[in-house]
Motif scaffolding. Structure first.
Motif, PDB file in Angstrom:
ATOM      1  N   GLY A  44       1.110  -1.320  -0.269  1.00 42.57           N
ATOM      2  CA  GLY A  44      -0.700   0.502   0.142  1.00 42.57           C
ATOM      3  C   GLY A  44       0.658   1.413   0.618  1.00 42.57           C
ATOM      4  O   GLY A  44       2.036   1.165   0.317  1.00 42.57           O
ATOM      5  N   PRO A  45      -0.127   2.550  -0.622  1.00 35.43           N
ATOM      6  CA  PRO A  45       0.673   3.457  -0.298  1.00 35.43           C
ATOM      7  C   PRO A  45       1.520   3.676   1.046  1.00 35.43           C
ATOM      8  O   PRO A  45       0.873   3.639   1.860  1.00 35.43           O
ATOM      9  N   ASN A  46       2.529   5.190   0.950  1.00 37.44           N
ATOM     10  CA  ASN A  46       2.917   5.282   2.556  1.00 37.44           C
ATOM     11  C   ASN A  46       1.913   6.300   3.442  1.00 37.44           C
ATOM     12  O   ASN A  46       0.846   6.654   2.792  1.00 37.44           O
ATOM     13  N   GLY A  47       1.946   5.611   4.430  1.00 37.48           N
ATOM     14  CA  GLY A  47       0.961   6.352   4.989  1.00 37.48           C
ATOM     15  C   GLY A  47      -0.654   5.661   5.576  1.00 37.48           C
ATOM     16  O   GLY A  47      -1.748   5.565   5.947  1.00 37.48           O
ATOM     17  N   ALA A  48      -0.824   4.414   4.403  1.00 38.74           N
ATOM     18  CA  ALA A  48      -2.085   3.640   3.771  1.00 38.74           C
ATOM     19  C   ALA A  48      -1.873   2.761   5.110  1.00 38.74           C
ATOM     20  O   ALA A  48      -3.624   2.490   5.497  1.00 38.74           O
ATOM     21  N   GLY A  49      -1.458   2.692   5.901  1.00 38.76           N
ATOM     22  CA  GLY A  49      -1.551   2.185   7.660  1.00 38.76           C
ATOM     23  C   GLY A  49      -0.911   0.312   7.884  1.00 38.76           C
ATOM     24  O   GLY A  49      -0.829  -0.223   8.697  1.00 38.76           O
ATOM     25  N   LYS A  50       0.523   0.508   7.171  1.00 41.47           N
ATOM     26  CA  LYS A  50       1.075  -0.713   6.845  1.00 41.47           C
ATOM     27  C   LYS A  50       1.700  -1.123   8.391  1.00 41.47           C
ATOM     28  O   LYS A  50       2.073  -2.234   9.086  1.00 41.47           O
ATOM     29  N   SER A  51       2.523   0.022   8.698  1.00 40.05           N
ATOM     30  CA  SER A  51       3.422  -0.634  10.031  1.00 40.05           C
ATOM     31  C   SER A  51       2.150  -0.091  10.670  1.00 40.05           C
ATOM     32  O   SER A  51       2.536  -0.732  12.355  1.00 40.05           O
ATOM     33  N   THR A  52       1.740   0.549  11.194  1.00 45.13           N
ATOM     34  CA  THR A  52       0.863   0.574  12.601  1.00 45.13           C
ATOM     35  C   THR A  52      -0.115  -0.769  12.242  1.00 45.13           C
ATOM     36  O   THR A  52      -0.125  -1.417  14.229  1.00 45.13           O
ATOM     37  N   THR A  53       0.249  -1.911  10.965  1.00 47.08           N
ATOM     38  CA  THR A  53      -0.670  -2.819  11.143  1.00 47.08           C
ATOM     39  C   THR A  53       0.531  -3.842  12.410  1.00 47.08           C
ATOM     40  O   THR A  53       0.146  -4.313  12.959  1.00 47.08           O
ATOM     41  N   ILE A  54       1.747  -3.605  11.568  1.00 46.77           N
ATOM     42  CA  ILE A  54       3.114  -4.275  12.121  1.00 46.77           C
ATOM     43  C   ILE A  54       2.692  -3.874  13.714  1.00 46.77           C
ATOM     44  O   ILE A  54       3.119  -5.303  14.313  1.00 46.77           O
ATOM     45  N   LYS A  55       2.890  -2.341  14.140  1.00 48.17           N
ATOM     46  CA  LYS A  55       2.950  -2.568  15.825  1.00 48.17           C
ATOM     47  C   LYS A  55       2.010  -2.649  16.657  1.00 48.17           C
ATOM     48  O   LYS A  55       2.406  -3.515  17.877  1.00 48.17           O
ATOM     49  N   LEU A  56       0.894  -2.876  15.659  1.00 51.75           N
ATOM     50  CA  LEU A  56      -0.423  -3.460  16.678  1.00 51.75           C
ATOM     51  C   LEU A  56      -0.101  -5.136  17.103  1.00 51.75           C
ATOM     52  O   LEU A  56      -0.087  -5.600  17.793  1.00 51.75           O
ATOM     53  N   LEU A  57       0.002  -5.597  15.750  1.00 50.65           N
ATOM     54  CA  LEU A  57       0.697  -6.805  16.238  1.00 50.65           C
ATOM     55  C   LEU A  57       1.466  -7.514  17.136  1.00 50.65           C
ATOM     56  O   LEU A  57       1.795  -8.321  17.959  1.00 50.65           O
ATOM     57  N   LEU A  58       2.986  -6.785  16.776  1.00 46.67           N
ATOM     58  CA  LEU A  58       4.241  -6.623  17.777  1.00 46.67           C
ATOM     59  C   LEU A  58       4.165  -6.233  19.451  1.00 46.67           C
ATOM     60  O   LEU A  58       4.507  -6.088  20.209  1.00 46.67           O
ATOM     61  N   ASN A  59       3.076  -5.387  19.548  1.00 50.95           N
ATOM     62  CA  ASN A  59       1.772  -5.250  21.233  1.00 50.95           C
ATOM     63  C   ASN A  59       3.293  -3.501  21.126  1.00 50.95           C
ATOM     64  O   ASN A  59       3.113  -2.988  22.304  1.00 50.95           O
ATOM     65  N   LEU A  60       3.512  -3.586  19.769  1.00 49.84           N
ATOM     66  CA  LEU A  60       4.331  -2.046  20.525  1.00 49.84           C
ATOM     67  C   LEU A  60       3.229  -0.175  20.555  1.00 49.84           C
ATOM     68  O   LEU A  60       3.477   0.465  21.426  1.00 49.84           O
ATOM     69  N   GLY A 103      -3.023 -18.254  17.517  1.00 48.34           N
ATOM     70  CA  GLY A 103      -4.074 -18.380  18.896  1.00 48.34           C
ATOM     71  C   GLY A 103      -4.237 -17.659  19.724  1.00 48.34           C
ATOM     72  O   GLY A 103      -5.150 -17.246  20.843  1.00 48.34           O
ATOM     73  N   LEU A 104      -3.368 -16.626  20.588  1.00 53.96           N
ATOM     74  CA  LEU A 104      -3.063 -16.237  21.355  1.00 53.96           C
ATOM     75  C   LEU A 104      -3.446 -14.267  21.487  1.00 53.96           C
ATOM     76  O   LEU A 104      -2.906 -13.904  20.055  1.00 53.96           O
ATOM     77  N   HIS A 105      -3.724 -13.326  22.519  1.00 59.86           N
ATOM     78  CA  HIS A 105      -4.243 -12.703  22.053  1.00 59.86           C
ATOM     79  C   HIS A 105      -3.185 -11.773  22.152  1.00 59.86           C
ATOM     80  O   HIS A 105      -2.035 -11.428  22.994  1.00 59.86           O
ATOM     81  N   CYS A 106      -2.728 -10.415  20.898  1.00 64.68           N
ATOM     82  CA  CYS A 106      -0.833  -9.615  20.996  1.00 64.68           C
ATOM     83  C   CYS A 106      -1.082  -9.145  21.938  1.00 64.68           C
ATOM     84  O   CYS A 106       0.021  -8.425  22.245  1.00 64.68           O
ATOM     85  N   VAL A 107      -1.969  -8.925  23.157  1.00 66.70           N
ATOM     86  CA  VAL A 107      -2.136  -7.689  24.258  1.00 66.70           C
ATOM     87  C   VAL A 107      -1.188  -8.417  25.177  1.00 66.70           C
ATOM     88  O   VAL A 107      -0.420  -8.097  25.658  1.00 66.70           O
ATOM     89  N   THR A 164       4.629 -11.541  26.078  1.00 72.21           N
ATOM     90  CA  THR A 164       5.706 -11.769  26.283  1.00 72.21           C
ATOM     91  C   THR A 164       5.568 -13.050  25.579  1.00 72.21           C
ATOM     92  O   THR A 164       7.102 -13.892  24.541  1.00 72.21           O
ATOM     93  N   GLU A 165       4.713 -13.988  25.739  1.00 76.50           N
ATOM     94  CA  GLU A 165       4.730 -16.014  24.851  1.00 76.50           C
ATOM     95  C   GLU A 165       4.784 -15.815  23.261  1.00 76.50           C
ATOM     96  O   GLU A 165       5.555 -16.733  22.889  1.00 76.50           O
ATOM     97  N   ILE A 166       4.033 -15.364  22.659  1.00 72.54           N
ATOM     98  CA  ILE A 166       4.053 -15.181  21.343  1.00 72.54           C
ATOM     99  C   ILE A 166       5.861 -14.385  20.783  1.00 72.54           C
ATOM    100  O   ILE A 166       6.099 -15.281  19.600  1.00 72.54           O
ATOM    101  N   LYS A 167       6.353 -13.271  21.414  1.00 73.35           N
ATOM    102  CA  LYS A 167       7.239 -13.025  20.980  1.00 73.35           C
ATOM    103  C   LYS A 167       8.410 -13.488  21.233  1.00 73.35           C
ATOM    104  O   LYS A 167       9.571 -13.787  20.667  1.00 73.35           O
TER     105      LYS A 167
END
Length: 294
Positions: A36-52, A64-68, A72-75
């Protein structure tokens, strides 16, 4: 089995948009492209997956584990390469690798040494001495050293020379054979076309399409240009024409439907000119970047 499951995931920054109602399901062992274009939301989605960052609403799960709540277990089983690599300048590469290894148990020392050799990483150098590309190579080692089940890669080839890019994708293809799932966010549409199994296109914070790469390839999308005096945009759209562009009496559009139906329509009108070009898959992707108001 779904390794990543995202449901109605939304992130807003006050009045500013992040992503809105994103839904994705990524299967075990696939290379999944995210474009997607710059600013489309790609990095935001990734940061949410990583709980950043935390979601405004919706949820994301990995293994199957909740990202929030289970981050710790996910990472323990995730490798991540950020688009921009920042490390402590006064550390050596070896010190950084050792530090990364300390977060995991049973790291294979020989495997790490093999990775360093494959990607030509100079472990004795200080981080401050490294170029952008060499820092990215260190990030790749850090992401792979514990043999994760999931790799999240945000513009991983940015700064890499062509030889190292090829080595990276050879490595990724081998990991895929071993059952590793790879989530690849990239602006390089050619590498998405060549290596991904499926791709999601995000624009203005929303997923507008999720497609199997083979579906794209088998459709053999054509770019058609008509020169005629009549305005037949609505009729073309009803047949499945996409990404219409009008310039005076010229209409250009993408088409992957029944060519006989299209010919049946346009032969009703007096054409001044007709051009039909077969589009490369990367050109089809590019059309999603160019869309307005979608």
């Amino acid at each position: 089995m779904s390794i990543i499951e995202i449901k109605n995931l939304t992130k807003t920054y006050g009045k500013n948009r992040g992503i809105e109602d994103v839904n994705l399901s990524i299967k075990e062992g696939e290379i999944f492209g995210f474009i997607g274009p710059n600013g489309a939301g790609k990095s935001t989605t990734i940061k949410l997956l990583l709980n950043l960052i935390f979601p405004t609403s919706g949820e994301a799960k990995i293994f199957g584990l909740h990202c929030v709540t289970d981050t710790t277990e996910i990472k323990q089983n995730i490798g991540y390469v950020p688009s921009e690599v920042r490390y402590y300048d006064n550390m050596t590469v070896q010190e950084l690798i050792n530090y990364a290894k300390s977060f995991h148990t049973h790291v294979d020392k020989e495997y790490v040494e093999e990775l360093c050799k494959t990607f030509d990483v100079e472990v004795k150098k200080n981080i401050s001495e490294l170029s952008l590309g060499n820092k990215k190579k260190v990030a790749i080692i850090q992401a792979l050293l514990h043999k994760p089940k999931l790799l999240i890669l945000d513009e991983p080839t940015n700064g890499l020379d062509p030889l190292i890019q090829q080595k990276l994708f050879n490595t990724l293809l081998q990991l895929k054979e071993d059952g590793v799932t790879i989530f690849l966010s990239s602006h390089n549409l050619t590498e998405v076309e060549e290596f991904c199994d499926r791709v999601a296109i995000i624009r203005e914070g929303k997923i507008i399409e999720v497609k199997n790469i083979l579906d794209f390839a088998n459709k053999k999308v054509k770019r058609i240009t008509l020169k005629l005096s009549e305005d037949i945009r609505e009729k073309l759209t009803s047949l499945g024409a996409e990404n219409l562009e009008v310039n005076k009496n010229t209409i250009s559009f993408n088409y992957n439907g029944d060519i006989n139906k299209l010919l049946s329509l346009i032969t009703k009108y007096k054409l001044e000119d007709l051009i039909i070009e077969e589009k490369k898959l990367s050109e089809v992707f590019m059309s999603y970047y160019d869309m307005e108001g979608k």
